[in-house]
Write a protein that holds these residues in place. Sequence first.
Motif, short mmCIF file in Angstrom:
data_model
loop_
_atom_site.label_atom_id
_atom_site.label_comp_id
_atom_site.label_asym_id
_atom_site.label_seq_id
_atom_site.Cartn_x
_atom_site.Cartn_y
_atom_site.Cartn_z
N VAL A 815 0.87 -1.18 -0.06
CA VAL A 815 0.01 0.14 0.12
C VAL A 815 0.74 1.25 -0.17
CG1 VAL A 815 -0.18 0.13 2.45
CG2 VAL A 815 -2.05 0.98 0.78
N TRP A 816 2.07 1.22 0.49
CA TRP A 816 2.68 2.23 0.49
C TRP A 816 3.24 2.80 -0.84
CZ3 TRP A 816 7.74 2.70 -1.09
CH2 TRP A 816 8.40 1.37 -1.43
N GLU A 817 3.47 1.76 -1.63
CA GLU A 817 4.11 1.95 -3.04
C GLU A 817 2.92 2.57 -3.68
OE1 GLU A 817 7.22 -1.02 -4.28
OE2 GLU A 817 5.45 -2.12 -3.48
N ALA A 818 1.69 1.97 -3.60
CA ALA A 818 0.58 2.61 -4.04
C ALA A 818 0.43 4.14 -3.61
CB ALA A 818 -0.67 2.01 -3.75
N GLN A 819 0.73 4.61 -2.45
CA GLN A 819 0.50 5.89 -2.01
C GLN A 819 1.72 6.65 -2.64
OE1 GLN A 819 0.94 6.14 2.34
NE2 GLN A 819 1.03 8.41 2.31
N ALA A 820 2.97 6.19 -2.71
CA ALA A 820 3.96 7.00 -3.32
C ALA A 820 3.66 7.33 -4.67
CB ALA A 820 5.33 6.06 -3.45
N LEU A 821 2.96 6.35 -5.61
CA LEU A 821 2.40 6.74 -6.82
C LEU A 821 1.39 7.71 -7.21
CD1 LEU A 821 2.35 2.70 -8.33
CD2 LEU A 821 4.08 4.59 -8.95
N LEU A 822 0.79 8.11 -6.02
CA LEU A 822 -0.02 9.16 -6.33
C LEU A 822 0.76 10.47 -6.69
CD1 LEU A 822 -1.76 9.13 -2.69
CD2 LEU A 822 -2.93 8.48 -4.86
N PHE A 846 -5.49 4.76 -7.43
CA PHE A 846 -6.91 4.80 -7.02
C PHE A 846 -7.78 3.57 -7.30
CE2 PHE A 846 -5.10 8.78 -9.36
CZ PHE A 846 -4.71 9.48 -8.21
N PRO A 847 -7.73 2.58 -6.52
CA PRO A 847 -8.44 1.66 -6.69
C PRO A 847 -9.81 1.54 -6.81
CG PRO A 847 -7.67 1.70 -4.54
CD PRO A 847 -7.14 2.78 -5.22
N GLU A 848 -10.48 0.56 -7.58
CA GLU A 848 -11.81 0.79 -8.10
C GLU A 848 -12.62 0.68 -6.70
OE1 GLU A 848 -13.46 -1.56 -10.86
OE2 GLU A 848 -12.01 -0.85 -12.72
N ALA A 849 -12.28 -0.09 -5.79
CA ALA A 849 -13.20 -0.20 -4.57
C ALA A 849 -12.48 0.84 -3.41
CB ALA A 849 -13.31 -1.64 -4.15
N GLY A 850 -11.70 1.44 -3.81
CA GLY A 850 -11.01 2.18 -2.69
C GLY A 850 -10.01 1.27 -1.88
N LEU A 851 -9.59 1.92 -0.64
CA LEU A 851 -8.71 1.05 0.06
C LEU A 851 -9.53 0.12 1.05
CD1 LEU A 851 -6.09 3.74 1.57
CD2 LEU A 851 -5.99 1.94 -0.44
N THR A 852 -9.16 -1.06 1.38
CA THR A 852 -9.92 -1.88 2.48
C THR A 852 -9.54 -1.14 3.76
OG1 THR A 852 -7.97 -3.27 2.80
CG2 THR A 852 -9.52 -3.87 0.85
N GLU A 853 -10.25 -1.86 4.66
CA GLU A 853 -9.95 -1.45 6.35
C GLU A 853 -8.60 -1.59 6.44
OE1 GLU A 853 -11.52 0.92 8.17
OE2 GLU A 853 -12.84 1.14 6.31
N ASP A 854 -8.04 -2.68 6.31
CA ASP A 854 -6.82 -3.30 6.65
C ASP A 854 -5.67 -2.13 5.67
OD1 ASP A 854 -7.65 -5.37 7.97
OD2 ASP A 854 -7.28 -6.78 6.45
N ASP A 855 -6.11 -1.94 4.71
CA ASP A 855 -5.28 -1.03 3.99
C ASP A 855 -4.98 0.38 4.65
OD1 ASP A 855 -4.44 -2.62 1.82
OD2 ASP A 855 -5.75 -1.98 0.50
N VAL A 856 -6.02 1.04 5.09
CA VAL A 856 -6.24 1.99 5.85
C VAL A 856 -5.41 2.03 7.11
CG1 VAL A 856 -7.62 3.50 7.08
CG2 VAL A 856 -8.33 2.70 4.82
N LEU A 857 -5.55 0.74 7.74
CA LEU A 857 -4.86 0.52 9.17
C LEU A 857 -3.48 0.32 8.80
CD1 LEU A 857 -7.22 -2.12 10.85
CD2 LEU A 857 -6.75 0.28 11.50
N GLU A 858 -2.99 -0.18 7.78
CA GLU A 858 -1.68 -0.22 7.41
C GLU A 858 -0.94 1.27 6.80
OE1 GLU A 858 2.31 -1.83 6.13
OE2 GLU A 858 0.34 -2.41 7.58
N VAL A 859 -1.64 2.11 6.31
CA VAL A 859 -1.18 3.46 6.02
C VAL A 859 -0.93 4.16 7.42
CG1 VAL A 859 -1.81 5.76 5.23
CG2 VAL A 859 -2.16 3.77 3.67
N ARG A 860 -1.80 3.90 8.28
CA ARG A 860 -1.89 4.67 9.64
C ARG A 860 -0.56 4.08 10.44
NH1 ARG A 860 -8.16 4.69 10.69
NH2 ARG A 860 -9.02 6.63 9.50
N ARG A 861 -0.56 2.87 10.22
CA ARG A 861 0.93 2.28 10.99
C ARG A 861 2.02 2.68 10.51
NH1 ARG A 861 4.58 -1.33 10.23
NH2 ARG A 861 4.01 -1.97 8.20
#
Length: 1006
Positions: A815-822, A846-861
């Motif tokens: 997920v951090w790589e997707a964030q870097a690609l922003l 910009f995933p079609e379904a947005g981020l999963t809750e696990d992905d959100v938690l990972e970004v915050r972690r």
Amino acid sequence: MSRPLSSRTALLGHGFTDVDVAEANLALLGEGADPLLWILAGTADPDLALAGLVRLLEAIDEDPAGPGRARLLATLVDEDGTAMRLLSVLGTSLALTDHLVRHPEQWEDLRHPLLGSTRPPAFWLRACLLGAVGADPSDPAPVATLPDAQAMLAMRVEYRRHLLLLTSRDLAHGVGVDDVAAELSDLAAATLEAGLAVARQRVGAAAADVRLAVIAMGKCGARELNYVSDVDVVFVHEPVVPEDPDTPAPDPERVRRTATQLASHLIRVCSDPTREGEIWEVDAALRPEGKAGPLTRTLDGFLGYYERWASTWEFQALLKRRPVAGDLALGREWSEMLDPLVWTAAERDGFVEQTQAMRRRVVEHLSGKDADRQLKLGEGGLRDVEFAVQMLQLVHGRADETIRCTATLSALHHLTEGGYLGREDGEDLSRAYEFLRRLEHRIQLFRLRRTHVVPDDEASLRRLGRSLGLMKEPAAALEAEWGRVRREVSRLHQKVFYRPLLTAVAAIPGPDARLTPAAAATRLAALGYREPTAALRHLEALTAGVGRAAAIQRTLLPAMLQWFADCGDPDGGLFGFRRISESLGQTPWYLALLRDEGQVAERLARVLATSKYATSLLEHEPQGLRVLADTDLGPRPLEPMLEEMRAAAARREEPEAAVRALRAVRRRELFRLAAADSLGLVDVEQVGAALSRLTDATLETALTVVERAVLAARGLETAPTRFAVIAMGRYGGFELSYGSDADVLFVHEPVEGADHQEAAAYAQALAHELRRLLGLPGGDPPLVIDADLRPEGRSGPLVRTLESYAAYYERWSMVWEAQALLRADAVVGDPDLRAAFTALVDPLRFPEAGLTEDDVLEVRRIKGRVDKERLPRGADPATHLKLGRGGLADVEWTVQLIQMRHGHEVEGLRRCRTLPALAAAAEAGLVDGHDAEVLADTWRWVSRVRNAVTLVRGKPSDQLPKDAHDRHAVAALLGYEDGSSEELIEDHLRRTRTARQVVDRVFWED
């Protein structure tokens, strides 16, 4: 019967403008008219004078042939002196004409034969004003005996009577402007004494227990008062000590209350309106703590305040203190007590910054409507002279008591005699100041109103010009003379204060004063130079010799020194100017450009004294100085930069030489942008975009050079692969700062039929050579190309094919790589390949379904780890600009999380830039509008501070400077008055604290 045409023509020749009205008024005078014509012709406004005379005659008695009128006309015909005095007043001052009409008997006072040659002493004026309110002048604490209302009227009538006498002498007998101002000050002091007598009557018996001294400040204190001005005062009190030692002393609190009552009543007695008008405002705002402080204090109260709390401007104000009324012995004790503090003010911390702030406030307080007509505060105005004189007094008066005088003209004389001014300069400045004061007096006399604005209507200018003796084309002549004096004062303001510094270090012929090196160093220190001895060495190096270059430098430096002193680092400015001059001094265009283009010289001075970063660039690219002559100093568009870089590179065969040439263009453009930023001509978003576009142009041109070199080295005629550079991070976000690396990804795609291994080797060679050539040490900051955001980081291949990127992201992407690609923005290289890469990464960021809750938690972690582990050791989390609380990372991670969660459904979020994405989130209701405003404001602020730190220090840093001098320079660059680093820190903490609260709500969902 009408007068013949020749008579009407004669009236025009005598200065009348409305001949019909003049004829009618002259007819009312009868046979006495003709002998008065030549005197009327010499007045400021013959029409006004004649009309005023008719009004006065009508006020004397109702009978046209009455004895009062006949006597006045006969006197005017027989007594030229009386006629000149009366008609001069009537032709200049409508307000005094109104006064005479109310009190026509006072024209008789103008008949005294010694009036034109004798100045009334101060004690006589005091006796007259006290007598007017029924007080005994011989009483040490006189008390009014007239009823209160009667005393108020009598004061005003008597004050105007003496004002009338003085005005008549001023206009008809050419009294010196300093004598007029001194007499006005004596009259004001007498009026204050009379006002205090009325105040004692109001307060009653309790006044006997109080010693109250009235201290005049400002122009009254300096005995240089205007015709109409606020009278600035300070009140000091002490209890009356009983003669009988057994009698208890008065209660201090009761004494304070009584003193306050006396002072308050005195202010109202002078300021309250009556049917005879008011006298003038008594202003006590110069007291300690201003209007918020007590109206009067004891000696100990004053001493405690001035020793502990007073600002520099308060000591500058004390230069003009003078006891004028009340208990003069107490006033003198107060003045002598403060003397040592006044004359050591220049040694106080913050003296320079506060002095510079005072000068800036003068300019800032000018009304936009009247700024160009301001006689007092405008450029080349009275305040320029007064400020320069007072600064010289504060700096040099510590060691030289002869220059410790209050009046400006007297101070100019003593400064000249003492060698602090050149004799010719001192005399020129005195003459200019006298002209400005006379003009100010004439403006105020018309209606007796407090104004410093030169009118712009023809009639007023004509009257003013004639009142100053400009009889031929008076309006045009006045404008021309005023313009000349303004220019002269502006020139002398610089020369008087700065030119003698040059005489202290160089053998300059001419009449300029010669400061000793020690005195010159003192003056430089007062101007804000931290190393005045070194500054003197730089001045000596710049001005030594008799050649053309030294002569031009001596002309330029007075202004340059002032501009340096106005900025955060005058020492750096002067030293930088010396280095630039030594590099370009023999270049024909250099000094001529500075001499002939004032804007270039001022811009150069301010840039050198603000930014080590820009100074360093200019030292390596001195030709860049020419850009300061551009009317539009803003960033250049991409295409012209590309064309210039390509042309510069094309003229060199060797790749290193070609890249050096294009980097020289980059260096000049960096200087252009840094200069514009230092001068406040661009905002932080424009800076980020301009740096990003400049990087685009640099990479695009360098890639062309490298491709040519690699093809030649490998013996290839055509490239085996297409190649592109993807901007990442702040570069991809169009948000580069001066110290940013260029974060990139490299991508290639073999052409059809090419050997894939050869294509990969070719692409690797391109990437390596591009990084090497742009990272070589040089005159510009190296363009560091950082590819660490590529898949697998430093352990992964430097360049990948599009297919390889796709395979990696499909299997391993975190997920951090997707964030870097922003922030991925395909900017350089093959257009089709750039478009293909963008299409590849869009579904990832910009995933079609947005981020999963696990992905959100990972970004915050990950953000939590960054907060804990990435902050440099010893860094202050409150003031770290990037990783600190409420800093850039907090804002950007918050926006990026919103983009990844909602970018699939909100098109406006699909962009690389932080602020547009944040605005789109607010518009879509994904973040509260106020919260979005807070985050955007903080992002701009922190980015601006970050750039300012780099500009000031010459090297990047993500921490607010710990060094006090650097902090002051950063604050000055950011526009803080006085370069206040304390305000800078307070503002930063307030903004980031508020932003962190938003981040906690939006990112962490606390």
